[in-house]
Design an enzyme around this catalytic site. Structure first.
Site, short mmCIF file in Angstrom:
data_model
loop_
_atom_site.label_atom_id
_atom_site.label_comp_id
_atom_site.label_asym_id
_atom_site.label_seq_id
_atom_site.Cartn_x
_atom_site.Cartn_y
_atom_site.Cartn_z
N GLY A 1 7.11 11.07 1.50
CA GLY A 1 8.13 10.07 1.84
C GLY A 1 7.59 8.97 2.71
N ASP B 1 1.19 9.78 -5.06
CA ASP B 1 2.18 9.03 -4.30
C ASP B 1 1.74 7.58 -4.09
OD1 ASP B 1 0.34 10.70 -2.58
OD2 ASP B 1 1.03 9.30 -1.06
N ASN B 2 0.52 7.24 -4.53
CA ASN B 2 0.03 5.86 -4.45
C ASN B 2 -0.12 5.22 -5.82
OD1 ASN B 2 -0.14 6.07 -1.65
ND2 ASN B 2 -2.25 6.78 -1.70
N ARG C 1 6.24 -6.18 2.85
CA ARG C 1 5.69 -6.00 1.50
C ARG C 1 6.78 -6.20 0.46
NH1 ARG C 1 2.34 -0.68 0.17
NH2 ARG C 1 4.37 0.36 0.21
N ASP D 1 -0.30 0.32 -2.03
CA ASP D 1 -0.88 1.06 -0.91
C ASP D 1 -2.38 0.78 -0.74
OD1 ASP D 1 1.49 2.10 -0.07
OD2 ASP D 1 1.33 3.93 -1.22
N GLY E 1 4.97 6.16 13.16
CA GLY E 1 5.60 5.23 12.22
C GLY E 1 5.16 3.80 12.35
#
Length: 469
Positions: free
Chosen positions: A87, A245-246, A173, A255, A123
């Protein structure tokens, strides 16, 4: 034009797809850059973005009307090992903007503070990865590669702690979506067929409206990824962390972590500090793409109808990647040689040149650009093998104008990016702006930017890159 106008279709998918999470405000935001051309593409006013309200939004301190900030849920295979929950751990999707032509784009803040997926991280992002992603993603766009883009970069006035204290920053982004192979994995490994179907329907509507069903969507993803990876290879680009996940199902490059472009050519080039086995080396990227697509296909089997037929057909679709990729590769590299309609036999011509380059550690970008302007031979310490190759190339009567259009003069070289980062950490962003302007027209020769075309000198090489976290 003032604030963005949002229409958030992803949040309408409902609970389970995300966690509603607001950005964490920062202490003293300051704009480094706003991408005027991209802002206008989105229907936004660059002057508004530079004003107090826009600058506050780009740092995460102000939510404009209609924004519905979320952290998206996804899983992922990282270096081949499955992580069932990843996530957005340091990014918040503000929402979706519909551009004047009807195209839909996500606006996401990277480095905007912790989310429920942060896994004990802060984060935040530090300035270096933000400047790197801005420069590289915008170069990729200018070079014609499907990619996410950078709308803005902002400093936070705060420090983040990595190995040392570093200036914090936020990247804004823009993507046609942030849905990944890992997003499908998140629901597939939980057996959540209802949400898996809803996600597939959403992706079909958003990216593959002619697909009809999940099998058609898979065909579309395979085709787009073949084109994207071929484009990477033609630029000497090493993504560095091709985890599932990329990999975006839209086909966009996403990414930009430990990514880099080769200076001296070698097919086994690796830059990422965490890729110790070379899984994501330049030459391995097509194979990894097939592996990732196979994971996507496995996720989709439960919503493809009768299982045996679905497995057989999905296998055929994924196994179709190599042919699609090879065709895209030959078209890209044929253009780099000035061949508008390359024949199958031209593959051997390209590969011979690459072998000569690898043997002499010749500069990837400078050799190919040198084919267009006649300077390629100077890149070889021993010019004889290249001269022999060139006689065969000349026999193909190449179009040098085509070669010039296919081979950039400038790329975001690792040592130049490092110089930009070092200057930015010291508060000087002029090198960033200069390099960004030069990379916006990568195929145009300009004596004012000749220094940016040079290979790194001894002591300037940057051989190892790091993830943005």
């Amino acid at each position: 034009m003032t604030a963005p106008r949002f229409d958030n279709s992803y949040t309408r998918l409902g609970p389970g797809f995300y966690s509603r999470t607001a950005p964490t405000p920062v202490g003293n935001p300051g704009l480094v850059a706003v991408n005027d051309d991209l802002a206008r593409r989105l229907g936004l006013d660059p002057d508004w973005l530079r004003g107090p309200a826009g600058a506050a939004m780009l740092a995460g301190n102000l939510m404009p009307p209609g924004a519905d900030p979320i952290a998206q849920a996804y899983a992922g295979h990282q270096f081949g090992g499955l992580s069932p929950q990843l996530g957005d751990g340091r990014a918040v999707l503000l929402g979706e903007v519909v551009a004047p032509d009807g195209a839909r784009f996500d606006i996401q803040l990277k480095g905007s503070g912790p989310t429920p997926f942060s896994r004990r991280g802060d984060g935040r992002a530090w300035l270096g990865p933000v400047l790197r992603e801005y420069l590289v993603s915008e170069f990729m766009f200018a070079a014609g590669v499907p990619t996410t883009r950078a709308l803005a970069a902002a400093t936070t006035g705060e420090t983040v702690i990595r190995e040392t204290a570093l200036p914090g920053a936020v990247l804004t982004r823009v993507a046609s979506s942030h849905i990944r192979v890992g997003t499908f994995e998140f629901f597939a490994i939980r057996g959540d067929i209802e949400r898996l179907q809803a996600l597939a329907d959403h992706v079909i509507a958003r990216h593959y409206p002619d697909a009809g069903d999940a099998m058609g969507m898979l065909r579309g993803v395979v085709s787009r990824q073949a084109d994207t990876v071929a484009a990477w290879m033609a630029l000497g680009f090493v993504h560095g962390v091709m985890n599932t996940d990329n990999m975006a199902v839209s086909g966009e490059t996403i990414d930009y972590g430990p990514c880099a472009f080769m200076d001296a050519y070698h097919p086994d080039t690796v830059f990422s500090s965490i890729d110790r086995g070379g899984r994501y080396a330049w030459s391995e990227q097509p194979r990894v793409a097939v592996w990732n697509l196979a994971q996507l296909a496995s996720c989709l089997i439960p919503i493809m109808g009768e299982e045996q037929h679905a497995v057989e057909e999905a296998t055929r679709v994924v196994h179709g990647f190599p042919a699609l990729y090879q065709a895209a590769w030959l078209k890209r590299f044929g253009a780099k040689l000035g061949l508008a309609d390359p024949a199958p036999g031209d593959r051997a011509l390209v590969e011979r040149l690459l072998d000569i380059m690898a043997a002499q550690q010749a500069d990837f970008t400078r050799v190919f650009r040198g084919l267009a302007d006649g300077s390629a031979q100077a890149e070889f310490a021993d010019p004889a093998p290249f001269a022999a190759w060139r006689s065969d190339w000349d026999a193909r009567r190449p179009d040098l104008d085509l070669a010039a259009r296919a081979n950039p003069v400038r790329i975001p070289r690792n040592h130049r990016i490092q110089q930009v980062i070092d200057a930015g950490v010291g508060g000087d962003f002029q090198p960033f702006h200069r390099l960004n302007r030069a990379l916006a027209a990568p195929f145009d020769a300009d004596p004012d930017w000749d220094d940016l075309c040079l290979s790194p000198q001894a002591g300037e090489e940057v051989r190892v890159t790091f993830c943005g976290t």
